[in-house]
Design a protein around this motif. Sequence first.
Motif, PDB file in Angstrom:
ATOM      1  N   UNK A 169       0.832  -1.201   0.000  1.00 32.93           N
ATOM      2  CA  UNK A 169       0.000   0.000   0.000  1.00 32.93           C
ATOM      3  C   UNK A 169       0.871   1.257   0.000  1.00 32.93           C
ATOM      4  N   UNK A 170       0.580   2.161  -0.918  1.00 34.89           N
ATOM      5  CA  UNK A 170       1.276   3.437  -0.981  1.00 34.89           C
ATOM      6  C   UNK A 170       0.362   4.523  -0.436  1.00 34.89           C
ATOM      7  N   UNK A 171       0.828   5.211   0.583  1.00 32.02           N
ATOM      8  CA  UNK A 171      -0.002   6.236   1.202  1.00 32.02           C
ATOM      9  C   UNK A 171      -0.257   7.373   0.222  1.00 32.02           C
ATOM     10  N   UNK A 172      -1.524   7.747   0.019  1.00 29.51           N
ATOM     11  CA  UNK A 172      -1.841   8.814  -0.935  1.00 29.51           C
ATOM     12  C   UNK A 172      -1.331  10.169  -0.467  1.00 29.51           C
ATOM     13  N   UNK A 173      -1.082  11.050  -1.421  1.00 28.91           N
ATOM     14  CA  UNK A 173      -0.604  12.396  -1.100  1.00 28.91           C
ATOM     15  C   UNK A 173      -1.751  13.242  -0.550  1.00 28.91           C
ATOM     16  N   UNK A 174      -1.418  14.405  -0.038  1.00 34.30           N
ATOM     17  CA  UNK A 174      -2.434  15.310   0.517  1.00 34.30           C
ATOM     18  C   UNK A 174      -3.463  15.690  -0.535  1.00 34.30           C
ATOM     19  N   UNK A 175      -2.995  15.992  -1.747  1.00 29.79           N
ATOM     20  CA  UNK A 175      -3.925  16.383  -2.808  1.00 29.79           C
ATOM     21  C   UNK A 175      -4.829  15.221  -3.222  1.00 29.79           C
ATOM     22  N   UNK A 176      -4.260  14.003  -3.227  1.00 31.90           N
ATOM     23  CA  UNK A 176      -5.061  12.819  -3.567  1.00 31.90           C
ATOM     24  C   UNK A 176      -6.137  12.578  -2.514  1.00 31.90           C
ATOM     25  N   UNK A 177      -5.771  12.785  -1.257  1.00 29.19           N
ATOM     26  CA  UNK A 177      -6.731  12.603  -0.169  1.00 29.19           C
ATOM     27  C   UNK A 177      -7.863  13.621  -0.278  1.00 29.19           C
ATOM     28  N   UNK A 178      -7.497  14.878  -0.576  1.00 27.27           N
ATOM     29  CA  UNK A 178      -8.513  15.929  -0.686  1.00 27.27           C
ATOM     30  C   UNK A 178      -9.505  15.613  -1.798  1.00 27.27           C
ATOM     31  N   UNK A 179      -8.996  15.096  -2.903  1.00 27.02           N
ATOM     32  CA  UNK A 179      -9.893  14.728  -4.014  1.00 27.02           C
ATOM     33  C   UNK A 179     -10.773  13.538  -3.622  1.00 27.02           C
ATOM     34  N   UNK A 180     -10.163  12.569  -2.938  1.00 28.20           N
ATOM     35  CA  UNK A 180     -10.904  11.359  -2.558  1.00 28.20           C
ATOM     36  C   UNK A 180     -11.984  11.668  -1.519  1.00 28.20           C
ATOM     37  N   UNK A 181     -11.747  12.677  -0.672  1.00 27.23           N
ATOM     38  CA  UNK A 181     -12.724  13.032   0.362  1.00 27.23           C
ATOM     39  C   UNK A 181     -14.046  13.506  -0.236  1.00 27.23           C
ATOM     40  N   UNK A 182     -13.994  13.946  -1.495  1.00 27.47           N
ATOM     41  CA  UNK A 182     -15.220  14.391  -2.165  1.00 27.47           C
ATOM     42  C   UNK A 182     -16.187  13.231  -2.397  1.00 27.47           C
ATOM     43  N   UNK A 183     -15.670  12.006  -2.329  1.00 30.80           N
ATOM     44  CA  UNK A 183     -16.516  10.826  -2.558  1.00 30.80           C
ATOM     45  C   UNK A 183     -17.187  10.314  -1.281  1.00 30.80           C
ATOM     46  N   UNK A 184     -16.840  10.931  -0.131  1.00 31.44           N
ATOM     47  CA  UNK A 184     -17.402  10.491   1.140  1.00 31.44           C
ATOM     48  C   UNK A 184     -17.953  11.685   1.910  1.00 31.44           C
ATOM     49  N   UNK A 185     -18.966  11.433   2.712  1.00 31.88           N
ATOM     50  CA  UNK A 185     -19.461  12.483   3.604  1.00 31.88           C
ATOM     51  C   UNK A 185     -18.587  12.496   4.858  1.00 31.88           C
ATOM     52  N   UNK A 186     -18.630  13.596   5.593  1.00 29.19           N
ATOM     53  CA  UNK A 186     -17.850  13.695   6.824  1.00 29.19           C
ATOM     54  C   UNK A 186     -18.297  12.642   7.827  1.00 29.19           C
TER      55      UNK A 186
END
Length: 255
Positions: free
Chosen positions: A26-43
């Motif tokens: 597993x490669x830990x995603x970058x900050x920008x990747x995480x920010x984009x991925x967070x759009x697919x989930x609710x808080x």
Amino acid sequence: MTQRKRQSTARQHDVTSTQEDNDVTFTQPSTSQVQRALENFTSDQVDYKTAEVVQYFLVKQQKKIPVRRADLIKNVVKEYRTVYPEIMKRATEMFEQVFGLKLVEIDTKNHVYILVNKLEAVDGCPQISLSNPKTALLFVVLGVIFMKGGVVREALIWNILKKLRVDPGEKHPEFGDVKKVITDEFVRQRYLEFVRIPHTDPIEHELRWGQRANLEVSKVKLLEFMGELHDQQPQSWSQQYRVAHSSQPSNNSNT
């Protein structure tokens, strides 16, 4: 039908193996990747998954079992792996604010984590409680290792325990199988390292402090414990006394 079933089972096994390999690599995603991925989930979804991660750690903490990132992702995080850093950030904050625990990565190569109690501290250094009989046994072993310069042969530990009327060859009423507790349980918990000594026949091992012990155990408190055990003042062991006090963390940090 039987052959088809075998082929299907084999394919499933291959898929499972591939998934496990993916967890390990597993490669830990970058900050920008995480920010984009967070759009697919609710808080709320991320909070719910964070709570599951916290619960997983707390269950392991009861037996002081370290947590591997690969296992955490495979068993808990699962489809939320793209926001793994955010989940761990929230979990870390919850551990500190709610439980008084600090999440520590003790193995950066294999990504292994433990929880350290931040509330029970001696001179700024977290330390384990002696209320549990097994913890007292652990303190004796850690004490012997510390007093002998950081590494001892297992035979020395067994001889000292016999003098304390704890025979590793017999089942103890409180500890059970003493050898197994020391060489298996304490090792899995990362309080001890049990290392084979090369070129010995019969095979011999040596014991050292583990990563969790270095994080949780105050050497000053340990030396006081050894003093009580031997009815001596800690200062009477001048070298160990210096080492114990020089290893104490600075209290000037605001973290």
